[in-house]
Design an enzyme around this catalytic site. Structure first.
Site, PDB file in Angstrom:
ATOM      1  N   CYS A 136     -53.044 106.553 133.899  1.00  0.00           N
ATOM      2  CA  CYS A 136     -52.260 106.229 135.087  1.00  0.00           C
ATOM      3  C   CYS A 136     -53.169 105.446 136.026  1.00  0.00           C
ATOM      4  O   CYS A 136     -54.219 105.946 136.445  1.00  0.00           O
ATOM      5  CB  CYS A 136     -51.737 107.494 135.762  1.00  0.00           C
ATOM      6  N   CYS A 185     -53.616 107.413 139.328  1.00  0.00           N
ATOM      7  CA  CYS A 185     -54.276 108.723 139.248  1.00  0.00           C
ATOM      8  C   CYS A 185     -54.995 108.831 137.906  1.00  0.00           C
ATOM      9  O   CYS A 185     -54.523 109.534 136.993  1.00  0.00           O
ATOM     10  CB  CYS A 185     -53.254 109.854 139.388  1.00  0.00           C
ATOM     11  N   CYS A 194     -48.428 111.884 140.283  1.00  0.00           N
ATOM     12  CA  CYS A 194     -47.499 110.995 140.997  1.00  0.00           C
ATOM     13  C   CYS A 194     -46.147 110.847 140.302  1.00  0.00           C
ATOM     14  O   CYS A 194     -45.281 110.109 140.780  1.00  0.00           O
ATOM     15  CB  CYS A 194     -48.135 109.616 141.180  1.00  0.00           C
ATOM     16  N   CYS A 237     -55.471 105.192 114.969  1.00  0.00           N
ATOM     17  CA  CYS A 237     -56.032 104.639 113.734  1.00  0.00           C
ATOM     18  C   CYS A 237     -55.269 103.421 113.237  1.00  0.00           C
ATOM     19  O   CYS A 237     -55.870 102.497 112.674  1.00  0.00           O
ATOM     20  CB  CYS A 237     -56.100 105.718 112.654  1.00  0.00           C
ATOM     21  N   HIS A 285     -53.032 107.821 107.231  1.00  0.00           N
ATOM     22  CA  HIS A 285     -54.229 107.217 107.817  1.00  0.00           C
ATOM     23  C   HIS A 285     -54.360 105.807 107.257  1.00  0.00           C
ATOM     24  O   HIS A 285     -53.784 105.494 106.206  1.00  0.00           O
ATOM     25  CB  HIS A 285     -55.480 108.044 107.488  1.00  0.00           C
ATOM     26  N   ASP A 336     -64.252 102.576 107.724  1.00  0.00           N
ATOM     27  CA  ASP A 336     -63.348 103.216 108.687  1.00  0.00           C
ATOM     28  C   ASP A 336     -63.855 102.921 110.097  1.00  0.00           C
ATOM     29  O   ASP A 336     -64.842 103.495 110.548  1.00  0.00           O
ATOM     30  CB  ASP A 336     -63.293 104.722 108.440  1.00  0.00           C
TER      31      ASP A 336
END
Length: 635
Positions: free
Chosen positions: A228, A231, A264, A287, A314, A331
């Site tokens: 955010c 915030c 908020c 991923c 994955h 990876d």
């Protein structure tokens, strides 16, 4: 149908385990649905006995909580009052349906055989893929499951074609610090190989390692929840899926996750972009986004790279290294290269089908990532016909090669023959592959079963030591153990002061913790690893059946700073005791009702990874930071 991945995972537990966790989740859901305004029913402590014994050890349980709407909230999972109960009600219904499904497992043999003859063989495939493909495919009859697999293969092959776009590759090269990576590569070659750094064979591989490291730590970031802007430190809670905008769809984001800021109440959107050009701009995701963007990065640096799709959810990249004459597993989420057994041995994945693709071909590379070929074949036989898969892949490859030159076809054919030879061999690599997943929050990794947790609820860690009394200690009825952080040594007082070097040497299991030495402050301690939310460590003592545990004395030392927090827990097979945190803690636990083992647990939390410390001591002392005394009597 059961669309919930968590519920599907629950069914795979043993029958008795399934009943335990099902009843627990039933109770959690019913309490909330019947008492929606009662806050006490919306929070589950991680250290509670119910969570430790009836949720954590079982596959799919945490995933079900997350799918209900629960969020990781410090030392607990919480269903916040702002969260709608639609998801919880849906999972509750699917749990009821799952209970009916498991009843079929207990049918008489003759009736069960009859059902197997009537039901299409592909029913398991349909359930498995119903969340892996677009919505309209999920509604097709289960007899078309082969079409579902074929659709994903074609889609995967079609997606990789965009990596060949020269304009897109040029945009990717523009964000890569090529000069800096060249310098790092030359330094690596001089320091590690002592060979001529201009030699292409070494240079290509070492540059890839530097590219991986740069991508992981300097370019791309992991997103659990969108931040955010107003915030940044506030908690964010899921509100389900939001409709995609036209721009989202333009960049392949048909799925948009919605969150709300607890401070908020601003609505936050997280589009799951599937176009690598957009990812060069956003530089964040999970991923899917990581592998998508990294594969383009590799192609832009003139590597032969393939996008790899694992059917157990994955994705990663494979890169061809000329000097090695083979494809290397890469990876980018984990900054790991050439450790293909990591997923099976470290993440505890039950692999079934893994395919790698570029614009020229698609390959079944499952055997590269497994040692247990027989177990994989059993899973595959329940999902699809192997001959059909080979035929489908062969037809797709023949189509892509129609416009190739003869020289290119010959080169690919030679590579294919070498790869088939490699894939036919049994994998024997050791070391490194056994690490659990590090990317993503701890709750998310636990839910997916991709930490070092294994099915029986224990942890498969770098060390898994159990402390058992010697013959002399059994006779004396007492075991006393001390640890000095400055010496990094355990001393077994009741066993002729026997010593054990290294903090890991007697640890039962640990997750995301490390030994830290501050040379400037002359201090040493155990703390969390960087970029982790929770650290965990435990020690286990087991007594023989001839001994009756009477009580335990425990003295521990921890140090916390600012928002750091350390939680201590003392458990046996039937009891749980919370040890209050503080500079020094002493607890004397009374009669333990004939329990034969005990565990000492420590959980480290806080915004800063160094603000929760165990056993902080000056380097020039020999203080005792950890002392445990176990007493028993003979039966």
């Amino acid at each position: 149908s059961m669309d919930s991945e968590g519920v599907q995972a629950l069914i795979r537990n043993k029958e008795d385990d399934f009943k335990i966790v099902l009843n627990t989740l039933y109770k959690i859901a019913r309490n909330i649905l019947q008492n929606p305004l009662e806050e006490k029913f919306r929070s589950i402590k991680i250290v509670s006995k119910a969570f430790q014994e009836k949720i954590l050890p079982f596959d799919g349980a945490i995933q079900c909580l997350l799918e209900m709407g629960f969020k990781e909230d410090g030392d607990r999972f919480t269903l916040f009052s702002e969260t709608k109960l639609d998801d919880l009600e849906e999972i509750y219904k699917q749990l009821m349906n799952a209970e009916k499904v498991t009843l079929k497992k207990n049918l008489s043999p003759s009736l069960k055989k009859s059902q197997e003859e009537i039901l299409p063989r592909c029913v398991n495939v349909w359930r498995f893929y119903c969340k892996k493909v677009p919505f309209y495919w999920c509604k097709l009859h289960i007899g078309f499951c082969s079409s579902l697999i074929s659709f994903r293969l074609k889609s995967h092959l079609r997606h990789t074609a965009m990596y060949e776009n020269k304009s897109l590759q040029q945009k990717a090269r523009a964000v890569i610090p090529i000069v800096e990576l060249n310098t790092r590569t030359e330094k690596r070659l001089r320091e590690e190989t002592n060979q001529d750094f201009s030699e292409f064979s070494n240079y290509q591989y070492c540059f890839l390692l530097e590219l991986l490291h740069w991508f992981k730590y300097e370019f791309f970031t992991w997103t659990n929840q969108p931040p955010c802007t107003s915030c940044p430190e506030s908690e964010k809670y899921s509100i389900g899926m939001l409709p995609p905008s036209d721009e989202d769809l333009l960049w392949g984001a048909s799925r948009v996750e919605g969150y709300t800021c607890s401070n908020c109440n601003k609505i936050l959107r997280f589009p799951r972009y599937n176009h690598p050009e957009k990812l060069l701009e956003t530089r964040t995701g999970r991923c899917g986004e990581w592998a998508n963007c990294f594969t383009l990065i590799c192609k832009s640096m003139a590597y032969d790279a393939r996008h790899v799709l694992d059917w157990t959810d994955h994705v990663w990249t494979e890169v061809f290294i000329v000097s090695m004459d083979r494809w290397l597993h890469c990876d980018s989420c984990e900054n790991v290269c050439d450790k293909p057994l990591m997923y099976e041995q470290g993440w505890n994945k039950k692999l079934s089908l893994i395919v790698a693709a570029d614009h020229e071909h698609i390959v079944d590379v499952t055997r590269r990532y497994t040692r247990d070929v027989n177990a994989v074949e059993i899973r595959r036989n329940k999902m699809f016909d192997s001959d059909w898969l080979k035929s489908t892949i062969r037809e797709l490859n023949e189509t892509t090669r129609l416009s190739m030159t003869q020289a290119r076809k010959e080169k690919l054919r030679n590579r294919q023959l070498n790869e088939e030879k490699e894939l036919s061999s049994v994998k024997t690599e050791t070391g490194g592959e056994y690490e659990g997943r590090t990317s993503g929050s701890l709750a998310w990794r636990l839910a997916r079963g991709e930490t070092d947790k294994v099915k029986d609820g224990k942890s498969k860690m770098e060390t898994c030591e159990v402390i058992r009394p010697s013959e002399d200690e059994i006779k004396s009825g007492m075991l006393t153990l001390e640890y000095s952080s400055s010496l990094d040594k355990y001393t077994r007082i009741t066993d002729n002061n026997k010593s054990y070097d290294g903090w890991k040497s007697l640890v039962y299991c640990h997750q995301d913790v490390m030994k830290k030495v501050e040379q400037d402050w002359k201090q040493t301690y155990i703390c969390r690893k960087e970029d982790t939310s929770v650290g965990y460590i435990s020690w286990r003592v087991e007594l023989p059946n001839t001994c009756l545990l009477t009580h335990v004395e425990l003295c521990v030392k921890d140090s916390v700073f600012e928002q750091g927090h350390v939680s201590w827990l003392l458990t046996t097979d039937k009891t749980t005791h919370i040890v209050k945190s503080g500079k020094k803690n002493n607890t004397r636990t009374p009669y333990f009702n004939n329990n034969q083992f005990k565990l000492v647990h420590a959980f480290l939390r806080g915004e800063n990874w160094q603000h929760a410390q165990l056993f902080r001591e000056p380097l020039n002392t020999s203080e005792i930071s950890f002392n445990v005394k176990v007493l028993w009597k003979q039966k």
